[in-house]
Design a protein around this motif. Structure first.
Motif, PDB file in Angstrom:
ATOM      1  N   GLY A 305       2.419  -7.504  -7.733  1.00  0.00           N
ATOM      2  CA  GLY A 305       1.805  -8.814  -7.502  1.00  0.00           C
ATOM      3  C   GLY A 305       0.295  -8.735  -7.541  1.00  0.00           C
ATOM      4  N   THR A 308      -0.882  -8.652 -11.022  1.00  0.00           N
ATOM      5  CA  THR A 308      -0.831  -9.995 -11.608  1.00  0.00           C
ATOM      6  C   THR A 308      -2.045 -10.814 -11.187  1.00  0.00           C
ATOM      7  OG1 THR A 308       1.596  -9.946 -11.560  1.00  0.00           O
ATOM      8  CG2 THR A 308       0.545 -12.100 -11.821  1.00  0.00           C
ATOM      9  N   TYR A 311      -5.167  -9.697 -13.019  1.00  0.00           N
ATOM     10  CA  TYR A 311      -5.194 -10.169 -14.400  1.00  0.00           C
ATOM     11  C   TYR A 311      -5.636 -11.634 -14.484  1.00  0.00           C
ATOM     12  CZ  TYR A 311      -3.527 -11.543 -19.039  1.00  0.00           C
ATOM     13  OH  TYR A 311      -3.449 -12.036 -20.320  1.00  0.00           O
ATOM     14  N   LEU A 312      -5.272 -12.427 -13.477  1.00  0.00           N
ATOM     15  CA  LEU A 312      -5.511 -13.870 -13.530  1.00  0.00           C
ATOM     16  C   LEU A 312      -6.829 -14.316 -12.904  1.00  0.00           C
ATOM     17  CD1 LEU A 312      -1.944 -15.174 -12.550  1.00  0.00           C
ATOM     18  CD2 LEU A 312      -2.950 -15.157 -14.842  1.00  0.00           C
ATOM     19  N   TYR A 356       5.766 -10.227  -3.462  1.00  0.00           N
ATOM     20  CA  TYR A 356       5.125 -10.433  -4.761  1.00  0.00           C
ATOM     21  C   TYR A 356       4.070 -11.535  -4.670  1.00  0.00           C
ATOM     22  CZ  TYR A 356       4.484 -11.167  -9.756  1.00  0.00           C
ATOM     23  OH  TYR A 356       3.942 -11.296 -11.003  1.00  0.00           O
ATOM     24  N   ILE A 360      -0.171 -11.246  -5.266  1.00  0.00           N
ATOM     25  CA  ILE A 360      -1.020 -12.034  -6.169  1.00  0.00           C
ATOM     26  C   ILE A 360      -2.309 -12.449  -5.478  1.00  0.00           C
ATOM     27  CG2 ILE A 360      -1.208 -14.191  -7.465  1.00  0.00           C
ATOM     28  CD1 ILE A 360       1.785 -13.975  -8.043  1.00  0.00           C
TER      29      ILE A 360
END
Length: 458
Positions: A305, A308, A311-312, A356, A360
């Motif tokens: 997570g 992720t 990356y964002l 997860y 994030i």
């Protein structure tokens, strides 16, 4: 033509040099985050085995105290040493706190009583709390605005990596050499030594130097480490300012201070409690004998997570990866609280879904607080928010086993879901968007104008 080519070559060389420096600084800074996750998981893994409790007489009360010791220490480290760092500089504190941690890591190998683990945990937490309020602000003050989230996000990923690695070490020790719990507790010596070496020779923050009126020294650092790569940034817009802690509670900054403290608390209070006692929680869900392996899997899922989110964070912005996952955590834990109505596999999936979603948004405590406070009180603001989060985490970690014993799984998970829900509502109301904006723009209060940070919600 020749001069143009020469200038292009110079810019390319400067960019390459700046890239190398930023990667080194990220590694040196992220090492502190790795160590924080590592020591927290090391203590949790040692307590998860029965040998440590048997050998040194760890009662249930001592287990609760030990589990929260590093968190309480982090509270005082961030609260007290953040303001000191704003006054004396990032560089000296960046080394001193890690040397204290290293000494305590060595002493962990020789503990012979529960109170000794508790005391060392407090001191190690003090050093970690200091590092929270030093490391990420230092990296923030060098990082380019377009990729600030990229660099800072790596720090939080390394926290999760440290947690996973330590939990894996603890799992292997508990499974194969249960009597070697001293090794689990003292294993943080290795990353501490590596991190201390990586920090040797790092410069002072140029933004901090400018805030203290030392522009010539700042320019020397900028030229040496960043070269022409710094031209697009806003170093020249930094101003000399005195360090006054009360700025954080002033009318201009109080909302940012409350936001930074609240969203960080709502992220870590459920997570620290649920992961520290993850095997116990998974057994309560009904996972049974595979609970310890399930806990190891849960740490990996949280790490995925975090990847992720990293990356964002510069692609979609900070606000979106806070609001959605925070409500996702609330929903997942709400479903786990209905575990008596759900099959075990579904409750387990929901619990991992929470981990997860947590992962994030877990990169944001290493980003948001650094971006919303000015240089003169940046480490003070980060330290205060970090301290508040650790009190929340310590409270959750201390109370969860009591709650599970007296109230059961449903009420315990319902409370954690409510914390995440509060975090989601806070994010919707107050979370600004700071991605891609210059640090002087995001960190300094604008009295008027449509781009005032506190008016930007999306």
């Amino acid at each position: 033509m020749t001069s143009t080519a020469s200038a292009a070559t110079t810019r390319a060389d400067d960019s390459e040099r700046a890239g190398r420096f930023l990667r080194r600084l990220t590694l040196a800074t992220g090492g502190g985050m790795f160590i924080d996750g590592f020591i927290f998981a090391s203590v949790a893994a040692a307590l998860a085995g029965s040998a440590m409790s048997r050998d040194i007489g760890v009662t249930s009360t001592w287990s609760q105290l030990i589990s929260s010791s590093t968190l309480v220490g982090t509270f005082f480290g961030g609260l007290l040493l953040g303001p000191l760092t704003d006054r004396v500089g990032r560089k000296p504190m960046f080394t001193a706190d890690l040397m204290v941690f290293l000494l305590c890591s060595v002493l962990m190998f020789f503990v012979g009583a529960a109170w000794q683990v508790f005391v060392l945990g407090l001191v190690m937490g003090l050093a970690v709390g200091a590092d929270y309020s030093i490391g990420s602000p230092l990296l923030t003050e060098f990082a380019p605005s377009a990729r600030r989230g990229h660099y800072l996000g790596i720090l939080e990923i390394l926290w999760n990596v440290g947690y996973v690695v330590a939990y894996l070490v603890g799992y292997l020790v508990n499974t194969n050499w249960p009597g070697a719990w001293h090794v689990t507790l003292a294993a943080s010596v290795v990353p501490a030594v590596i991190c201390l070496i990586a920090r040797h020779g790092l410069p002072e923050s140029p933004r901090w130097l400018i805030s203290k009126g030392r522009r010539a020294e700042a320019q020397e650092v900028i030229t040496r480490e960043l070269g022409s790569s710094a031209d697009a940034e806003d170093f020249a817009e930094e101003t000399q300012q005195s360090t006054r802690y009360r700025v954080l509670l002033s009318a201009d900054y109080i909302r940012r201070t409350v936001f930074a403290c609240t969203f960080w608390i709502c992220i870590v209070l459920p997570y620290f409690a649920l992961t520290f006692f993850q095997p116990t929680v998974l057994k309560a869900i009904g996972l049974g004998g595979s609970a310890l392996a399930g806990a190891l899997l849960g740490t990996v899922i949280a790490l995925l997570g975090a990847g992720t989110g990293w990356y964002l964070v510069d692609r979609v912005g900070r606000r979106k990866i806070l609001v959605g996952p925070m409500f996702g955590c609330a929903a997942a834990l709400g479903l786990v609280s209905l575990g008596h109505l759900l099959p075990v596999w579904l409750s387990t999936v929901c619990f991992f879904g929470y981990l997860y979603s947590y992962g994030i948004m877990s990169i944001l405590p290493g980003i948001y607080p650094d971006e919303v406070f000015p240089t003169s009180v940046r480490t003070s603001g980060v330290g205060l928010a970090s301290a508040a989060s650790r009190i929340g985490a310590a409270l959750g970690t201390f109370l969860l086993p009591v709650s599970l014993h007296h109230l059961g799984l449903s009420w315990s998970m319902g409370f954690m879901a409510a914390v995440s829900l509060i975090g989601g509502l806070t994010a919707v109301s107050w979370a600004p968007e700071t991605a891609g904006r210059r640090l002087t723009e995001t960190a300094h209060r604008s009295a008027s104008g449509p781009r005032s940070l506190d008016r930007v919600a999306a």
